[in-house]
Write an enzyme that holds these catalytic residues in place. Structure first.
Site, PDB file in Angstrom:
ATOM      1  N   ASP A 178    -104.735  -6.497 -84.842  1.00 41.31           N
ATOM      2  CA  ASP A 178    -105.009  -5.298 -85.618  1.00 41.31           C
ATOM      3  C   ASP A 178    -104.010  -4.242 -85.111  1.00 41.31           C
ATOM      4  O   ASP A 178    -103.383  -4.409 -84.059  1.00 41.31           O
ATOM      5  CB  ASP A 178    -106.466  -4.839 -85.439  1.00 41.31           C
TER       6      ASP A 178
HETATM    7  C1  BGC Z   1    -107.577  -1.470 -89.456  1.00 40.22           C
HETATM    8  C2  BGC Z   1    -107.129  -2.709 -90.215  1.00 40.22           C
HETATM    9  C3  BGC Z   1    -105.939  -2.374 -91.058  1.00 40.22           C
HETATM   10  C4  BGC Z   1    -104.835  -1.812 -90.162  1.00 40.22           C
HETATM   11  C5  BGC Z   1    -103.585  -1.405 -90.925  1.00 40.22           C
HETATM   12  C6  BGC Z   1    -106.446  -0.851 -88.679  1.00 40.22           C
HETATM   13  O1  BGC Z   1    -106.819   0.355 -88.095  1.00 40.22           O
HETATM   14  O2  BGC Z   1    -108.617  -1.813 -88.578  1.00 40.22           O
HETATM   15  O3  BGC Z   1    -108.164  -3.205 -91.000  1.00 40.22           O
HETATM   16  O4  BGC Z   1    -105.498  -3.513 -91.734  1.00 40.22           O
HETATM   17  O5  BGC Z   1    -105.323  -0.640 -89.508  1.00 40.22           O
HETATM   18  O6  BGC Z   1    -103.839  -0.303 -91.715  1.00 40.22           O
END
Ligand code: BGC
Length: 828
Positions: free
Chosen positions: A236
Site C-alpha cells: 500500500d
Molecule cells: C490506500 C489504497 C490506495 C492507495 C493509493 C492508500 O492510502 O489505502 O487503497 O490504493 O492509497 O491511492
C-alpha cells in the site's frame, strides 16, 4: 518457497539488467508509476485507484479536486454493489471500469478492497463489500474477472486484517489463526484461486506483530505456496517498513517509491549477500512478467467506451443495491397526490461517493432533485441542514418544521456527511449529526408521514425508527443516485437490495465493540464471531439483521429440496411472488452448524441467489455449494477439517427470517474433536462479551502491551506525540498544509467542486494524526527522506549526534527530468 519459473524471454531480460536497474524496477516513481528501463525497452506501468471508477489525476499539482482528474463513471461504492447480491453486476462494473482504465492508459487498477467490515465504525466500510467472507469473496472475484477481461490488471487490497483507519499505519491486528483463515483471509483466497488477480496490495498494518509488507507467512507461504498466486505483491502507499525484509518475504513492488533509502538498502543487501541473487532476480522477473501481462496498450488496443451504457449500469446498480429497510405502506409514493414536502440538503446535493483514494470525477451527476424535476413532480423543498456544518442551523430547521406543519408526507434526505465518514479516519459513534437528529424528531412530531432516504456508507443509528413511515437506504449510490432514488420512491422500480452487514442499534452492540480502536494493539478477541456470527448466538437485538431488505411485493418460499453427495450440496426452492408487483428476491442459504466439540457460529452463509419473479408467478431457484465449505480451520492440524454430524440447511430471507429448513447429515468427515484447551473451549462456546482472558491462549502467545510513548517515533502516530516538542512541530507542519487547503475549499462557491475539495482536504487533515514518520517518509516520494525521518525520531529521543548522522546521510533522489514535483498528499 514458490518457484513458478519465469519464461525464457523474461529470464534472459533479467540477465541483462544491472543491479541498479533491478533495484529500480522494484519501486514506483512519481506517485503512480513503476520504473521502466529505457535501455532495454522496458516500459513503465501506470497504476491508479479504483475501486468505484478510474481516478486518474492529470498532473501532480497537489490538489484533490475534481478538476484535476480525468472524468470517469462514478459507480456506486462497493458496499452498494454488494447489496445487489448479484455478482454479475460486480463483473459488469469491473468490465466497465476496466474498459475506462484501458482507454485512459491505466495498466493496474488498485481495486477491489475486500477487507471485512469488522466494525460499523470503520471509516472505509463503503469501499468494502460485507462483514461476510463469502459475499466479499464472490463480489471481489467477479469484479477482478470483469476488470481483467479488458486486459487491465487489478490489485486486490488490503492484504490483510486491515479493519480500521485510525491505526492503520502503525497498528497490530492480533488475530487467532482460525479467525484469520475462516474470515479475514477467506475472501482473498477465493479471489486468488478463482480470478487470478495480477497483483495483490499488502496492508499498512502489522498482523500478529509483523508488518504485512514483510510477512513471509502471508505473502509467500499462504498467498503463493498454498493458493498459487503468481503475480506481483505491492505495498500500500507507504506501507514499507524494512525494504529488504519485505523483498525476502515476497513483496516485490514498493509504492509509491522514490525512497532513496530503500533502493540503496536493496543494492547494499545484494552486494553483501543478505539479499540472495535469486530472490532479487525472481522479484525483478515478476515485475517484468506483470509488464508483459499488461498488454492493452501493445497488442490489445483499448476498446471504445460507451459512456451512456456505463451511466445506465451505474443507475441500475444504484437501484438494485438500494435497501428498503422499513415501510408501513407509504412507499411507493403516488406522484399524482400533492402534499409532498422534501427536506434535506442531500436532495439537492446527494452524497453519492466517499472520500479518499476512491474519489472519482464523474462526467455528470443526477441528484434526486434533478430526477424529481425531470418527472415534473410537485413538491415543496426545505434545505433543513448543512452537511458541512454538524451543528443545527436554527433558521433552516425552523423553516423545514414550519413547512412540515402542512405536509402530508415528508421525504427526508440525510445520513452521513463527508466530514463524518471517509478513508483515513474512523467514526466514534453510529449516530448521525445532531442537526439531522433534531430535524427528524421535529418532523415526526408534526404528525406527517416521514420517509427517511439514507445516504451512508456504513450503518447508522436511525433516529425515531419506530415512528418513521419508511426508511430507504441508498448507501453511496454513484453519480446517478438521484435517478435511482426517484425510480424507487415512485414505484417505477421495486427495491430488491439486502444488507450485507448487520445493523446494530448502537456501536456498543457491534461484535467488535469490546476492542475497536482502543489503541494500536487491535485484539480481534471476538475471533470467528464477526457480525451476524456474533449476533445470532448472542441474541443481540438489532436494528436490522444481515440479509434484510423489503420489497413492494411479498415472496413465499415453497418446496425446498436438498440433495447432497460427497462433493456438493444442491438446494432448490420455489420463490412465489404473492403480491401485486413484479419484483426480485435474494434467497440466502445458511447452514446451521453441527453441535460438536469445536465452537462454531450458529449458522453461516453458504450460497445465495437473486431471482426475478413476476407478480403472481413462481420461479424455481437452484443453488449449490461445495460440501467442503462446511469445514472449519483446525489449529492443531493447520488445515480444514469437516466434522461429521447433524447440520441443517436454512433457506432464508435474512438471518432473522428463516423460511424453510432441511436436515443435512455429514458422514464423510471426521468425528468431532476440539483442538483447543478447555479454557478456550469454555470462553468461546458462545460469543464473548468483552475480551476473554483466554484470548491469549486462543492466539497462542501473550498479547503485546501497547507501548505508551508520547514521543515522536518512526512507528508511532504523529497525533499521539502532539504534546511533545518535535511531535507538535511535525504535526502542525503536516496538518497546516491540509488545513490551508480545507479553508480554501470551504471558501469556494457551492457546488460539486467545492464538495470534492472539502472532503479531500478534510481526509488529509483527519488522516495526518494517524500517520507515522516512517509511513510518511515511505509515501512522500522523496520529499521526506528516510534519514531525515529517522533523524527526527532520534532527536526526539535525545540523541542529537546520532540524529545529525542520520540526517546528513539522507539524500533526496534527483528528480527525474520528466517528473513534476510530487507532493505529500498525492503520494500517500
Ligand atoms: C490506500 C489504497 C490506495 C492507495 C493509493 C492508500 O492510502 O489505502 O487503497 O490504493 O492509497 O491511492
Amino acid at each position: 518457497m514458490h518457484t513458478a519459473a519465469p519464461t525464457a524471454a523474461i529470464a534472459e531480460l533479467v540477465g541483462q539488467l544491472t543491479l541498479e536497474e533491478k533495484a529500480s524496477l522494484l519501486e514506483g516513481t512519481e506517485a503512480w508509476n513503476t520504473n521502466g528501463v529505457q535501455r532495454l525497452g522496458i516500459r513503465r506501468l501506470f497504476l491508479t485507484d479504483g475501486p468505484h471508477g478510474v481516478r486518474k489525476v492529470r498532473a501532480n499539482t497537489g490538489a484533490f479536486g475534481l478538476a484535476e482528474a480525468e472524468p470517469s463513471t462514478s459507480f456506486p461504492t462497493s458496499t452498494t454493489l454488494a447489496k445487489t447480491w448479484d455478482p454479475e453486476l460486480s463483473r459488469a462494473v469491473g468490465a466497465a471500469i476496466g474498459r475506462e482504465s484501458a482507454a485512459l492508459g491505466v495498466d493496474v487498477l488498485l481495486a477491489p478492497g475486500v477487507n471485512l467490515m469488522r466494525s460499523p465504525l470503520c471509516g472505509r466500510n463503503f469501499e468494502y463489500f460485507s462483514e461476510d467472507p463469502l459475499v466479499s469473496g464472490v463480489f471481489g472475484s467477479a469484479f477482478v474477472q470483469g476488470v481483467q477481461s479488458e486486459g487491465v490488471a487489478t490489485s486486490v487490497k488490503h492484504f490483510a486484517a486491515n479493519s480500521n483507519e485510525d491505526y492503520r499505519f502503525v497498528g497490530d491486528s492480533v488475530v487467532d489463526e482460525r479467525a484469520l483463515r475462516e474470515l479475514y483471509l477467506r475472501a482473498f483466497e477465493r479471489i486468488v484461486r478463482e480470478a487470478a488477480p495480477a497483483t495483490v496490495m499488502c496492508a499498512y498494518n502489522q498482523l500478529n506483530g509483523t508488518f504485512c509488507s514483510e510477512d513471509a507467512s502471508l505473502l509467500t507461504r499462504i498467498l503463493r505456496d498454498e493458493w498459487g498466486f503468481d503475480g506481483v505483491v505491492m505495498t500500500d502507499w507507504g506501507a514499507t517498513n524494512d525494504r529488504v525484509a519485505g523483498l525476502l518475504a515476497g513483496c516485490e513492488l514498493d509504492m509509491p517509491g522514490d525512497v532513496a533509502h530503500n533502493r540503496a538498502a536493496i543494492i547494499a543487501a545484494a552486494q553483501d549477500g543478505t539479499l540472495p541473487a535469486e530472490v532479487l532476480d525472481r522479484a525483478a522477473a515478476r515485475i517484468l512478467t506483470l509488464v508483459e501481462r499488461c498488454t492493452h496498450d501493445h497488442g490489445h488496443p483499448a476498446g471504445p467506451v460507451d459512456e451512456a451504457a456505463h451511466a445506465a449500469l451505474a443507475t441500475r446498480v444504484a437501484v438494485e443495491g438500494a435497501v428498503l429497510l422499513a415501510n408501513d405502506g407509504t412507499l411507493p409514493l403516488d406522484r399524482s397526490r400533492g402534499g409532498l414536502l422534501v427536506v434535506g440538503e442531500g436532495f439537492e446535493r446527494m452524497r453519492f461517493q466517499g472520500a479518499g483514494s476512491s474519489l472519482i470525477a464523474p462526467p455528470t451527476t443526477t441528484s434526486a432533485k434533478d430526477a424529481f424535476d425531470a418527472r415534473g413532480i410537485d413538491y415543496r423543498f426545505a434545505r433543513g441542514y448543512r452537511s458541512l456544518d454538524l451543528a443545527p442551523d436554527e433558521t433552516l430547521e425552523r423553516e423545514a418544521l414550519a413547512a412540515a406543519a402542512t405536509a402530508e408526507t415528508v421525504l427526508f434526505f440525510g445520513g452521513l456527511g463527508d466530514l463524518e465518514e471517509s478513508e483515513g479516519f474512523d467514526r466514534t459513534t453510529m449516530a448521525i449529526s445532531e442537526s439531522q437528529q433534531r430535524l427528524l424528531a421535529g418532523l415526526v412530531a408534526t404528525g406527517a408521514k416521514v420517509v427517511f432516504v439514507v445516504s451512508a456508507g456504513a450503518p447508522i443509528e436511525i433516529p425515531c425508527a419506530d415512528e418513521l413511515a419508511a426508511v430507504l437506504l441508498l448507501s453511496l449510490p454513484g453519480m446517478h443516485g438521484g435517478e435511482a432514488a426517484a425510480q424507487l420512491l415512485f414505484g417505477e422500480a421495486n427495491p430488491s437490495g439486502k444488507l450485507t452487514e448487520s445493523w446494530p442499534k448502537t456501536a456498543a452492540d457491534a461484535s467488535s465493540a469490546a476492542d475497536f480502536n482502543r489503541g494500536p494493539i487491535a485484539q480481534y478477541a471476538e475471533s470467528i464471531y464477526v457480525g451476524y456470527r456474533f449476533h445470532d448466538a448472542a441474541g443481540t437485538e438489532l436494528a436490522y439483521p444481515f440479509g434484510h431488505g423489503l420489497s413492494y411485493t411479498t415472496f413465499e418460499y415453497r418446496d425446498l429440496t436438498v440433495r447432497s453427495d460427497d462433493e456438493r450440496v444442491l438446494v432448490s426452492v420455489d420463490v412465489v411472488n404473492t403480491g401485486a408487483r413484479d419484483g426480485a428476491e435474494v434467497v440466502q442459504v445458511y447452514v446451521r452448524n453441527n453441535r460438536g466439540r469445536v465452537f462454531k457460529a450458529d449458522k453461516e452463509l453458504r450460497t445465495f441467489g437473486k431471482v426475478h419473479v413476476a407478480a403472481g408467478d413462481s420461479e424455481r431457484i437452484e443453488l449449490a455449494f461445495p460440501l467442503a465449505e462446511l469445514a472449519y480451520w483446525d489449529v492443531a492440524e493447520h488445515g480444514w477439517v469437516l466434522e461429521n454430524g447433524a447440520y441443517e440447511v436454512l433457506v432464508a430471507a435474512s438471518t432473522a427470517d428463516i423460511r424453510l429448513t432441511a436436515p443435512l447429515v455429514v458422514f464423510s468427515g471426521r468425528p468431532s474433536r476440539s483442538p483447543y484447551s478447555p479454557t478456550v473451549d469454555r470462553a468461546y462456546s458462545t460469543p464473548p462479551h468483552g475480551i476473554p482472558g483466554a484470548f491469549a491462549d486462543l492466539v497462542g502467545r501473550p498479547i503485546p502491551a501497547p507501548r505508551a510513548t508520547r514521543r515522536l517515533e518512526l512507528n508511532g502516530r504523529l497525533g499521539d506525540a502532539r504534546g511533545s516538542l518535535f511531535g507538535g512541530i511535525m504535526l502542525r507542519a503536516v496538518v497546516g498544509r491540509g488545513q490551508k487547503d480545507l479553508d480554501a475549499a470551504l471558501a469556494l462557491p457551492d457546488g460539486l467542486e467545492r464538495d470534492a475539495r472539502v472532503k479531500s482536504a478534510n481526509f488529509v487533515v483527519r488522516m495526518m494524526p494517524s500517520m507515522s514518520l516512517r509511513a510518511m517518509s515511505m509515501s512522500s516520494g522523496g520529499v521526506l527522506p528516510y534519514g531525515l525521518a529517522r533523524g527526527l525520531s532520534e532527536m526526539a529521543a535525545g540523541h542529537p549526534i546520532r540524529a545529525l548522522r542520520s540526517i546528513l546521510g539522507a539524500r533526496r533522489p534527483a528528480p527525474s527530468p520528466a517528473a513534476a514535483p510530487v507532493v505529500l498528499q498525492e503520494a500517500r
